[in-house]
Each structure stands twice: as C-alpha cells, then as structure tokens.
Enzyme design. Structure first.
Site, short mmCIF file in Angstrom:
data_model
loop_
_atom_site.label_atom_id
_atom_site.label_comp_id
_atom_site.label_asym_id
_atom_site.label_seq_id
_atom_site.Cartn_x
_atom_site.Cartn_y
_atom_site.Cartn_z
N GLU A 26 18.75 30.15 36.79
CA GLU A 26 19.18 29.33 35.66
C GLU A 26 20.33 30.02 34.95
O GLU A 26 20.25 31.20 34.63
CB GLU A 26 18.04 29.10 34.68
CG GLU A 26 18.42 28.07 33.62
CD GLU A 26 17.28 27.79 32.64
OE1 GLU A 26 17.27 26.69 32.08
OE2 GLU A 26 16.42 28.66 32.44
N GLY B 3 13.72 37.09 28.97
CA GLY B 3 12.32 37.39 28.77
C GLY B 3 11.47 36.89 29.91
O GLY B 3 10.59 37.59 30.43
N GLU C 87 6.55 29.27 29.02
CA GLU C 87 6.94 29.00 30.41
C GLU C 87 6.03 27.96 31.07
O GLU C 87 6.47 27.18 31.91
CB GLU C 87 6.95 30.29 31.22
CG GLU C 87 7.87 31.38 30.67
CD GLU C 87 9.30 30.93 30.45
OE1 GLU C 87 9.78 30.04 31.18
OE2 GLU C 87 9.95 31.46 29.53
N HIS D 290 7.10 24.47 30.29
CA HIS D 290 8.23 24.06 31.11
C HIS D 290 7.80 23.45 32.44
O HIS D 290 8.57 22.69 33.05
CB HIS D 290 9.12 25.26 31.44
CG HIS D 290 10.12 25.59 30.38
ND1 HIS D 290 10.93 24.66 29.78
CD2 HIS D 290 10.46 26.79 29.84
CE1 HIS D 290 11.73 25.27 28.93
NE2 HIS D 290 11.47 26.56 28.93
#
Length: 839
Positions: free
Chosen positions: A133, A265, A302, A305
């Site tokens: 990403e 992170g 996360e 997501h």
C-alpha cells in the site's frame, strides 16, 4: 498509498481479471525471480498494453489472444513507473499476458523487501515480506496497481527448504523441487493489488480456530508465545465484527505476522496482516500497559479493514480517509467493548481529536477528501486528517443519526458493494436512507473543505447567539469556511439539537448554566463569553458537569491562547479550578498543557513563574499517584504516572531524580524490580541527571532482548544534557545498530530535549542524504523527521530551511514541510504574545 499511471487512466482499455504469480526469493544476493500470467479483458482493439512496473527487469513477454501468440516489445518508463507492451498486431475482447521478470529484495521497507534479525544464538537471519500500500505492488510484479483494478490472484512461492511461505489464502500444495520447496495457495477473492501479501522465512506459529477459520500468530523463532494476547483478542474481535457487520469473515485463514523491519505500524493485507513486532508481541513480564493497549487498538484497526477496505474498497485514493478513519473509529469502539476500564473514548478525545485539530488548524492542512495524482502525493495523506479527523467526523455522524441508523446504513453499504469499489457518497447515501436524514450534505461540508469551525457563544437576554468561523492558529491571510454543524446545547439539563448552517444563529435558552457540544461529539472548538465562563468555572469547581465537559472547556481555552484569541494568564487562572481534579482525561490534558508552556518558554525571563504553576499541579498529581502501582488502581494511572514523573524530572525536581537514580541502580542488579510502565521514564531520567554513563546505556541498548526494550534505551540515549552525547545518539540512529524503522525515534526525542535544540538542525543538514538512503524516498519516516524541525527552529531559520529542501528535494514531504514552517511561525507568534503578557 499510491497511484495511477499518470496522465491517462490505464485500465479503460485493458482490465485484469486474474493473475497467476510465481515468486522465488534468493537470499544469497537479495534478488527474486518472478513469473506471471495475467488474464485480461479488452474493451476495444489495441496493439499496446500499459500497466505499472517499477525497479523490475523484464526478461520475456508474450501475449496470446484469439489463438495467436505475439512476442511483446517492452518499454519501461521509469519516471512514471509504467510498462508498455507493444505487439505486432491487434488484440480484442480477451488476452493472456505472460511475463518473466526479476527484482531486488530491497532494504527500504517497500515492495518485496528483506528484513534482517538475529536468532537466539546471535546469528544473522533474513526473511522476505511485502508492503504494497499504496502503489508498491509494482515493485514485486507488473500489474494494474490501483484500487479499482480488482482481480483474483493465484500465488505460488518457491522457498529454500528451511523456510516457510505465506500468502493471503490457505496453502493447497507443498511440493519438493530439488533443494527447494514449492508452496501453492488457494485462489483469492477479487481484490486490489495493494492487499496482496508474500512472506518467506523461518517462521514459528501460534494457532487457534474460530468456526472454520484458522487464525495464526506468525513470528520469528522463539517469539510466538508472545502473540497469545493478540491471538485471543483477534478471535473475539472477528466474532464481534461479524455480528456488527452481518457478514462472515470471508477467508479460510487469518494470519497476524510480526515483522522485524516495518515502516508503518501495521498493514491490512487480506488474510495476512503485518505488524511491527512491538505492536503485536506482548510479554507479561516486560511489556508496558501502554504497549498492551496499543496492540489491542492496532489489531482492532486492521481487522476492521478486512471488511471496510478489503471486502469493499475505495475507488480511488481520495477516499483513503474512508478506509483509515473508519478503522480508527471502529478500533476504539470494539476495544472499548472488551476493555471499558481503559476509557478508550476518553483517550480518543485527548489523543485522536487533539492531534487532528492540531493539524487541521493550519492553513497548510488539507481537506479529508483530497485530490491525489502521484505516488508522493498519496503517501502524504496518510496523516492525522485521513485517520484522526476522519474518525472524529464518523463519531460525530454516528451521534447525529444514532448508533442504530449508522449501523443499519453501514450493513447495507457493505452488502451492496461486497467485492467491489465504492465512493464516500455511496456510504452517506445508505446511512442517510437508514436515518431518513440529509446526511450527504452535512458530511460533505466537513469532507470537502480544509479546517474546522470555532463556535463563538454569546448570551443576549433569553437567547444564545452562536457564530461560526474557521479556527486557525496562525493569524495570517484569510481563513474561510462554512459548515453544517450539528450543535447540541445542554441548558441546565435540557438538551437542544440544531444544525447550524449560517454564520450566525440565535437559539432560545432558559438558564444561565449553558454547555455547548456536551460530551464533545462535535468536531469543533467553542469560545464562550466571559459571563458564561464565570458560570462554567463554578460548575467545574463543584464537578457538577461531566469529566468530558470539564476537559473540553479548558482544552478549547488553551487552544485559543495559542491562536492569539485568548490570554495565557486567563488560562493559568482558569487552570487553578482543576487543582482537585481526579479524572484521567482532564488531568492528562491540564498537566500536558502546563508542561508544554514551561518547555516552550524555557529561555524566557518569566519561565520560573510558569514553572511554579506547572510544578505545583504535577506535584499534586504525583502525590496521588506515587511511584508504584496500587492494587485495583485505574488502568489510566499507569499512563499518567510515567508522564508526571518524567515531566517533574525534566524540571529537575531533585527528589524525583534521586529516586529515579536509585530505581535505575536496583534495575541493574535485578531487572524485574522495575515496573515496565516506568522503565522508559527511569532510564531517561538516569541519563538526564548523569547517573549513568553513555557507554553503559549503549551496552544495555545493544543487549536488550526485545524491540520494546531497545526503544526504551534508545529514548534514554536521547535524554542526556550534554550536546556531544546527543550527537553520538544521532549518529547511532544512522548506523546498523538501529533498525531503519526506528531511525526517527532518536531524532524526535532529541528535538523534544531542550539541550538538543542547537545541534539537531545542523546535524540533519549534514546527514540528510545518508538518512534518505537509509529509509528510501517515500518512507513515512521522513515526514516524521521533517516535522521534528518545528520543535528546534525559530522564525529566523525559515528561509534557510526552505532553501535546504529546495536543493534537497524529497518527494512526499512537501506538505509536511509547509506544515512544519507554519508551526515554526505559530510558535514564534505565541512567544511574542507571551512576552507581551508576562513582561
């Protein structure tokens, strides 16, 4: 984080349907070999195909269509990271592209890269991992590297016999190929390239199951047991998200992977989420309370997501904020569900909202929904606007439409756009339909313009006069803006809700005890008239209003001082109302503001006056907290204790420094004698007071068994008073003894050390080229380094700083540089105001 092949939108004519990929990493020379077969559909006849490729060597290319096979001529445009394939004939409808290529297993933490670590015996080992990403999948394989170009992927990895391979989906084949092993993985769902994952190394696993889904912690050998906390929480969170969204987690496995070298992170690769080791691994004996909380928040972020971002993906990077702010908001909501005693929504206000407002009060901020074209522009918007301001706007929206309607609209949105791409307005429309309210108009007033409002509150007879204007810290130029503000007023217990759409509006009230934006759901600051402030001060003293409202009133008042809309002497007087405050949120903010005033004015003649006020408040807090955790004390005491002791120590409180030194000596004899929550503080104060030599701390740093411990010692090495020792630490940050992912930590810690003020900028200028090479252009770490300059520079240095970065252009830092220069001017403006007040 990234990108279209610029100028033209490359997927109009040729669209990928399926990638069949094979990778073979070669650790002996840090390269990899790759093969791919891409099935594409074509909307009109063409003899050229353009896709993305960067830092790859194309060895062979053929294109097959309608029974014919063509040898492709490949032309690589390095600047635009575009690969054009020309064929001697036209193809139409469908085609298959076959490419053989090779690349570098780089050490820049982007694309397909290598991570170095030492095993338990001290031997150097390597693993290969990916960070794609926003637009770095192109560094691993030629592809259409943008979120709307979704396709399915069949991935194979050829690994050395002592290695294991991981990808997004479950392994379906493991086969010996001579001295190597072939791993094949199941076909993925349709997804964007930035979510593809490749991992190869000597991994260790900790596994569990949730229904039919296998969940694993993946670490280097000897570390998997430290993943138990994250794995147990992952299982609970996935079940909660499935219930909330009304959609089952769609893959058969879910890996949480601890990577020794990682710039960000964490990263939400579908089914194979990567983390920094310090944000996944928790050791009951040596990890701090703060670390445990951070792990929970990031794991939750996360996992959110996996639905919001992976299942439904933004169409283009202007809606990046929708991915990140949603995950920020949901992470808080769901961790708070399991750990209500952590008071995460209070911390959300103190950390997330304050951080967002601090950036968005700059002229050089940007709208949440911002146009982006190049890779460097996309990298720059992974910031507090996309994550934190967006999260605050979602919190405000949920409060406006009610939690029930927000969830109903969200569920419809996710079902409707599953395995597709969507835009922000698609979500607002679904929430608006569920709530039967004009959501799109209201939300877009917060998304499409920079900044946020200051609501001025005046009492005239039986009416409140509310006026709105943009809140800005630097008094320069114009700052326009008009928002649709969901205003809530607490009129002595009676609640009134209005949408403030005009510059000014009158609202009838019945009492003198008025609160605007109670509970602080709205993303705006409030400036009360003097008569209302007098009433509020009494309510604070009596604690007759909530802790959030006690926090918000002085929080806004301090911000108004910095923006020259209020007097600091008035704030200091008002802060005396909080001397008996016992709530974490308010104590944290008041003590932080007072210490910031002390630190900012350290060279001013009136500093001792501010120091006395700050020291008295902090001492009062310390007397309540003490050095040692008490049985059954609030979770937040651990967070406050470390800050208060550190602040008093940096004010050279002799009693605090003496005890810190004693505890450090005890730690050297018996490491488990010192609570992990105050280790960072004690190590740093030992350095600050000169109770430990530089060489001793360096030795402790090098021998530290975990990354979490290493970072504590790195902070201590940045806490000496001697500038020569601080220069040694800055040089250390660029050596092989400090991981590139941690390179910025000494720089930022020294920027906050008043004895580093004169040395940091000259050192940065001298070492900038070396520093850029260490992390690579485009690394998010470079923006953190640039932003640190505002803490050590004054207005007279602006021209020099501008000129330096003009000569040393660093793509992806332009916006941060503008913000840094603006902050320098704001600090200078604030000091001038303080001198006028206190002279």
């Amino acid at each position: 984080m990234y990108i279209k092949p610029f100028g033209t939108h490359c997927i109009v004519q040729v669209t990928p349907i399926h990638y069949d990929l094979t990778f073979e990493p070669i650790f002996s020379n840090f390269t990899f070999e790759g093969k791919e077969t891409i099935d594409v559909k074509i909307t009109k006849p063409t003899s050229t195909i353009t896709l993305n490729s960067a830092e790859l060597k194309i060895k062979k290319c053929t294109v097959e269509s309608a029974g014919k096979s063509y040898v492709g001529q490949t032309i690589l445009d390095e600047k635009n990271e575009a690969l054009t394939i020309k064929i001697p004939g036209k193809i139409n409808k469908t085609a298959t592209i076959r490419i053989e290529f090779s690349g570098i297993l780089n050490d820049r933490l982007v694309g397909f890269y290598r991570s170095q670590y030492k095993d338990k015996s001290g031997k150097t080992k390597y693993l290969a991992t990916t960070q794609f990403e926003a637009a770095d999948a192109r560094r691993a394989f030629p592809c259409w590297d943008e979120p709307a170009a979704k396709a399915t992927f069949s991935i194979s990895i050829i690994a050395e016999s002592n290695h294991t391979a991981i990808s997004n989906t479950n392994q379906i084949l493991r086969k010996k190929l001579g001295k190597k092993t072939l791993y094949k993985f199941a076909k993925t769902p349709i997804m964007s390239t930035y979510l593809v994952y490749l991992g190869v190394g000597e991994f260790e696993f900790l596994s569990t199951k949730s229904g039919k889904v296998t969940m694993r912690i993946v670490t280097t050998k000897g570390n998997s047991k430290k993943g138990k906390f994250a794995l147990d929480l992952c299982k609970k969170l996935v079940q909660s998200y499935e219930d909330y969204f009304g959609i089952k987690y769609p893959l058969p496995k879910l890996d949480l992977i601890a990577v020794p070298d990682f710039a960000s992170g964490a990263m939400e690769n579908w089914g194979a989420i990567t983390f920094r080791e310090t944000i996944l691994l928790f050791d009951e004996k040596t990890s701090s309370t703060q670390t445990k909380q951070y792990i929970a928040e990031v794991v939750s972020h996360e996992l959110a997501h996996q639905w919001f971002g992976n299942l439904v993906t933004m169409e283009w990077w202007n809606d990046l904020w929708l991915n990140e702010s949603f995950a920020t908001f949901m992470a808080t909501k769901f961790v708070d569900k399991f750990y209500p005693e952590w008071k995460l929504w209070d911390q959300f206000l103190e950390d997330t909202m304050n951080t967002a407002m601090g950036l968005d009060a700059l002229h050089s901020s940007h709208p949440i929904d911002v146009k982006v074209n190049s890779p460097s522009e996309i990298r720059e918007i992974f910031d507090a606007i996309s994550y934190d301001k967006g999260g605050c706007v979602l919190k405000m929206l949920e409060s406006f439409v009610t939690e029930k309607n927000f969830r109903a609209g969200l569920r419809t949105y996710l079902k409707k756009f599953s395995y597709k791409n969507a835009q922000g307005n698609d979500l607002w429309d679904e929430i608006g339909r569920a709530a039967k309210m004009p959501v799109r108009s209201m939300v877009n007033s917060w998304l499409k313009q920079t900044g946020f409002p200051l609501v001025d509150v005046q009492k005239q007879g039986s009416h409140l006069i509310l006026s709105q204007k943009r809140f800005i810290l630097e008094k320069k130029g114009t700052a326009k803006g008009l928002w649709e503000i969901p205003v809530v007023i607490n009129d002595n217990g009676a609640i009134t809700s209005k949408i403030l759409r005009k510059k000014q509006q009158a609202i009838p009230v019945k009492s003198e005890q008025i609160l605007v934006n109670p509970g602080r759901n709205g993303f705006y600051r409030v400036k009360y008239s003097q008569d209302i402030m007098y009433e509020l001060k009494e309510m604070i003293l009596q604690k007759s209003i909530s802790h959030i409202d006690r926090w918000a009133i002085q929080n806004d008042l301090f911000a108004l001082c910095v923006s020259s809309d209020g007097k600091t002497s008035d704030y200091l007087d008002f802060a005396s109302s909080y001397e008996n405050e016992d709530d974490y949120l308010t104590q944290s903010n008041v003590s932080g503001n007072l210490y910031a005033l002390y630190h900012r004015t350290i060279d001013e003649s009136y500093n001792s006056e501010i120091q006395q006020i700050a020291q008295r408040y902090l001492r009062n807090m310390f007397d309540s907290l003490g050095w040692d955790a008490q049985p059954g004390e609030p979770h937040t005491n651990a967070l406050l204790r470390s800050f208060v002791i550190a602040a008093l120590g940096k004010m050279d409180d002799e009693e605090i420094l003496c005890e810190a030194n004693n505890r450090f000596k005890q730690y050297l004899q018996k490491p488990d004698s010192l609570n992990p929550d105050i280790q960072d503080t004690v190590f740093s104060l030992a350095a600050w007071s000169g109770a430990v030599s530089y060489d001793k701390l360096l030795q402790l740093y090098k021998k530290a068994p975990s990354q979490e411990q290493k970072i504590r010692f790195l902070g201590a090495l940045s806490s000496f008073k001697d500038p020569k020792l601080l220069l040694k630490t800055l040089d250390l940050s660029q050596s092989n003894d400090v991981r590139s992912q941690n390179m910025h930590i000494p720089i930022m810690r020294i920027s906050a050390n008043r004895y580093g003020k004169k040395i940091l900028w000259p050192w940065l200028k001298k070492n900038w080229k070396k520093l850029r090479v260490k992390v690579g252009v485009g690394s998010p770490l470079l923006n953190r380094v640039v932003s640190s300059i505002s803490a050590v520079a004054d207005e007279s240095m602006q021209g020099e700083i501008k000129q330096f970065f003009k000569k040393n252009h660093t793509p992806g830092t332009e916006m941060t540089l503008s913000q840094t220069l603006e902050r320098i001017r704001i600090h200078s403006q604030f000091l001038k105001q303080l001198r006028a007040e206190f002279a």
